[in-house]
Motif scaffolding. Structure first.
Motif: not given
Length: 147
Positions: A58-59, A64-69
């Motif tokens: 968000x900043x 972020x990794x694949x699982x986060x997106x």
């Protein structure tokens, strides 16, 4: 083992004139395997790919990794990553592993990645076309010889 990782908004792989696989947001990974690679190299590189943090949070930070997106991987075997042009303009592929070594290690990478993130593949040893929309572009190279 060498991986060239391209962050993509989407990608499609065509083999033998037919669409074989596709992904939305994630990575297109070209994977080169050399004669000295082992299952340990496959484990290292697959885990590194799954956990690589190159998507913006968000900043606006690559955090972020694949699982986060909800991302996926399109993993494609590519012996030309071990081509050498030392002393010539025509690459030789002496350092690329033969299929009897590279195919099981490629399959091991697929197996490990599949337990962590959605994973699609190319067709091992086939002539393939890859259509992709690079994001960024953000391209990362991981080489197990330098870990």
């Amino acid at each position: 083992m060498r991986a060239v990782i391209q962050v993509v908004k989407k990608a499609k792989l065509i083999a033998n004139g037919q669409e074989y696989s596709n992904i939305e947001k994630g990575f297109v990974v070209l994977l080169g395997i050399t004669n000295t690679d082992t299952e340990k190299d496959a484990e290292y590189i697959a885990n590194k790919i799954a956990k690589l943090r190159v998507f913006e949070d968000e900043n606006g930070k690559l955090n972020l990794a694949l699982n986060n997106v909800n991302g996926s991987v399109l993993l494609v075997s590519n012996f030309t990553l071990y081509g050498s042009t030392k002393g010539t303009n025509r690459p030789d592929f002496i350092n690329a592993a033969k299929p009897e070594i590279s195919k099981p290690l490629y399959e091991k990478c697929v197996q490990i990645l599949s337990t962590q993130v959605p994973t699609k593949t190319g067709v091992f040893g086939a002539d393939m076309l890859i259509e992709m929309m690079a994001d960024g572009p953000c391209t990362i190279i991981i080489d197990t010889e330098k870990n």
